[in-house]
Design a protein around this motif. Sequence first.
Motif, PDB file in Angstrom:
ATOM      1  N   GLY A   1       0.822  -1.217   0.000  1.00  0.00           N
ATOM      2  CA  GLY A   1       0.000   0.000   0.000  1.00  0.00           C
ATOM      3  C   GLY A   1       0.845   1.252   0.000  1.00  0.00           C
ATOM      4  N   GLY A   2       1.929   1.247   0.759  1.00  0.00           N
ATOM      5  CA  GLY A   2       2.846   2.384   0.766  1.00  0.00           C
ATOM      6  C   GLY A   2       3.514   2.592  -0.582  1.00  0.00           C
ATOM      7  N   ILE A   3       3.940   1.496  -1.195  1.00  0.00           N
ATOM      8  CA  ILE A   3       4.544   1.586  -2.528  1.00  0.00           C
ATOM      9  C   ILE A   3       3.512   2.095  -3.540  1.00  0.00           C
ATOM     10  CG2 ILE A   3       5.567   0.217  -4.396  1.00  0.00           C
ATOM     11  CD1 ILE A   3       7.455   0.699  -2.061  1.00  0.00           C
ATOM     12  N   ALA A   4       2.266   1.656  -3.398  1.00  0.00           N
ATOM     13  CA  ALA A   4       1.208   2.108  -4.309  1.00  0.00           C
ATOM     14  C   ALA A   4       0.966   3.610  -4.162  1.00  0.00           C
ATOM     15  CB  ALA A   4      -0.078   1.336  -4.044  1.00  0.00           C
ATOM     16  N   LEU A   5       1.008   4.127  -2.939  1.00  0.00           N
ATOM     17  CA  LEU A   5       0.837   5.574  -2.755  1.00  0.00           C
ATOM     18  C   LEU A   5       1.995   6.350  -3.382  1.00  0.00           C
ATOM     19  CD1 LEU A   5      -0.604   5.896   0.846  1.00  0.00           C
ATOM     20  CD2 LEU A   5      -1.703   6.516  -1.298  1.00  0.00           C
ATOM     21  N   PHE A   6       3.223   5.869  -3.195  1.00  0.00           N
ATOM     22  CA  PHE A   6       4.367   6.526  -3.832  1.00  0.00           C
ATOM     23  C   PHE A   6       4.245   6.464  -5.361  1.00  0.00           C
ATOM     24  CE2 PHE A   6       7.182   6.153   0.041  1.00  0.00           C
ATOM     25  CZ  PHE A   6       7.351   7.518   0.176  1.00  0.00           C
ATOM     26  N   ALA A   7       3.830   5.317  -5.892  1.00  0.00           N
ATOM     27  CA  ALA A   7       3.686   5.174  -7.343  1.00  0.00           C
ATOM     28  C   ALA A   7       2.591   6.092  -7.873  1.00  0.00           C
ATOM     29  CB  ALA A   7       3.380   3.721  -7.693  1.00  0.00           C
ATOM     30  N   THR A   8       1.502   6.231  -7.118  1.00  0.00           N
ATOM     31  CA  THR A   8       0.426   7.142  -7.525  1.00  0.00           C
ATOM     32  C   THR A   8       0.935   8.566  -7.625  1.00  0.00           C
ATOM     33  OG1 THR A   8      -1.209   5.726  -6.465  1.00  0.00           O
ATOM     34  CG2 THR A   8      -1.873   7.983  -6.910  1.00  0.00           C
ATOM     35  N   TRP A   9       1.707   8.979  -6.631  1.00  0.00           N
ATOM     36  CA  TRP A   9       2.265  10.335  -6.642  1.00  0.00           C
ATOM     37  C   TRP A   9       3.194  10.540  -7.840  1.00  0.00           C
ATOM     38  CZ3 TRP A   9       7.555  11.053  -4.576  1.00  0.00           C
ATOM     39  CH2 TRP A   9       8.007  12.349  -4.755  1.00  0.00           C
ATOM     40  N   LEU A  10       4.037   9.551  -8.118  1.00  0.00           N
ATOM     41  CA  LEU A  10       4.991   9.704  -9.218  1.00  0.00           C
ATOM     42  C   LEU A  10       4.324   9.615 -10.589  1.00  0.00           C
ATOM     43  CD1 LEU A  10       7.982   7.626  -7.837  1.00  0.00           C
ATOM     44  CD2 LEU A  10       7.830  10.105  -8.067  1.00  0.00           C
ATOM     45  N   LEU A  11       3.381   8.702 -10.741  1.00  0.00           N
ATOM     46  CA  LEU A  11       2.751   8.515 -12.052  1.00  0.00           C
ATOM     47  C   LEU A  11       1.796   9.648 -12.412  1.00  0.00           C
ATOM     48  CD1 LEU A  11       2.062   4.674 -11.958  1.00  0.00           C
ATOM     49  CD2 LEU A  11       3.781   5.888 -13.311  1.00  0.00           C
ATOM     50  N   LEU A  12       1.069  10.169 -11.429  1.00  0.00           N
ATOM     51  CA  LEU A  12       0.094  11.226 -11.712  1.00  0.00           C
ATOM     52  C   LEU A  12       0.673  12.626 -11.578  1.00  0.00           C
ATOM     53  CD1 LEU A  12      -3.072   9.773  -9.949  1.00  0.00           C
ATOM     54  CD2 LEU A  12      -2.420   9.612 -12.361  1.00  0.00           C
ATOM     55  N   ASP A  13       1.932  12.737 -11.126  1.00  0.00           N
ATOM     56  CA  ASP A  13       2.610  14.025 -10.952  1.00  0.00           C
ATOM     57  C   ASP A  13       1.733  14.983 -10.131  1.00  0.00           C
ATOM     58  OD1 ASP A  13       4.744  15.766 -11.196  1.00  0.00           O
ATOM     59  OD2 ASP A  13       3.916  16.684 -13.014  1.00  0.00           O
ATOM     60  N   LEU A  14       1.387  14.550  -8.941  1.00  0.00           N
ATOM     61  CA  LEU A  14       0.508  15.326  -8.075  1.00  0.00           C
ATOM     62  C   LEU A  14       1.245  16.486  -7.426  1.00  0.00           C
ATOM     63  CD1 LEU A  14      -1.285  12.356  -6.316  1.00  0.00           C
ATOM     64  CD2 LEU A  14      -2.143  13.730  -8.214  1.00  0.00           C
ATOM     65  N   HIS A  15       0.491  17.526  -7.053  1.00  0.00           N
ATOM     66  CA  HIS A  15       1.034  18.690  -6.360  1.00  0.00           C
ATOM     67  C   HIS A  15       0.094  19.073  -5.237  1.00  0.00           C
ATOM     68  CE1 HIS A  15       4.064  19.253  -9.448  1.00  0.00           C
ATOM     69  NE2 HIS A  15       3.104  19.126 -10.375  1.00  0.00           N
ATOM     70  N   GLY A  16       0.625  19.779  -4.264  1.00  0.00           N
ATOM     71  CA  GLY A  16      -0.198  20.276  -3.173  1.00  0.00           C
ATOM     72  C   GLY A  16      -0.545  19.191  -2.165  1.00  0.00           C
ATOM     73  N   PHE A  17      -1.801  19.240  -1.683  1.00  0.00           N
ATOM     74  CA  PHE A  17      -2.238  18.287  -0.660  1.00  0.00           C
ATOM     75  C   PHE A  17      -2.167  16.833  -1.113  1.00  0.00           C
ATOM     76  CE2 PHE A  17      -5.570  15.795   1.379  1.00  0.00           C
ATOM     77  CZ  PHE A  17      -5.159  15.874   2.708  1.00  0.00           C
ATOM     78  N   PRO A  18      -2.600  16.481  -2.321  1.00  0.00           N
ATOM     79  CA  PRO A  18      -2.498  15.072  -2.733  1.00  0.00           C
ATOM     80  C   PRO A  18      -1.059  14.554  -2.754  1.00  0.00           C
ATOM     81  CG  PRO A  18      -4.017  16.218  -4.166  1.00  0.00           C
ATOM     82  CD  PRO A  18      -3.349  17.259  -3.319  1.00  0.00           C
ATOM     83  N   LYS A  19      -0.115  15.422  -3.134  1.00  0.00           N
ATOM     84  CA  LYS A  19       1.294  15.027  -3.129  1.00  0.00           C
ATOM     85  C   LYS A  19       1.748  14.732  -1.704  1.00  0.00           C
ATOM     86  CE  LYS A  19       5.921  16.855  -3.879  1.00  0.00           C
ATOM     87  NZ  LYS A  19       6.709  18.014  -4.269  1.00  0.00           N
ATOM     88  N   GLY A  20       1.427  15.608  -0.778  1.00  0.00           N
ATOM     89  CA  GLY A  20       1.814  15.407   0.614  1.00  0.00           C
ATOM     90  C   GLY A  20       1.143  14.200   1.232  1.00  0.00           C
TER      91      GLY A  20
END
Length: 82
Positions: free
Chosen positions: A18-37
């Motif tokens: 689950g932790g790896i999936a959250l990191f992958a989501t951040w990297l793949l979707l190039d999130l910024h702001g609250f979702p990135k944090g």
Amino acid sequence: MRTLRIVTAVYAALMFLGGIALFATWLLLDLHGFPKGFCQGGGFALIALSVYLAVTQVVRRGNTDSSGTEYWLPSRDTGEQP
């Protein structure tokens, strides 16, 4: 006791994934702001907690062997001189 260790190992593995999936989501979707944090903090917390669970419940063993006798400790022989 063995069943508890197996369940904890599976739970720790799922948390790690689950932790790896959250990191992958951040990297793949190039999130910024609250979702990135959220993805960074949640991913790191899940990975750290899964490692803690794995070490405390699965890797670390008691001080007895399979026959029930305690392991020998050098500190218990401090009174004896050769």
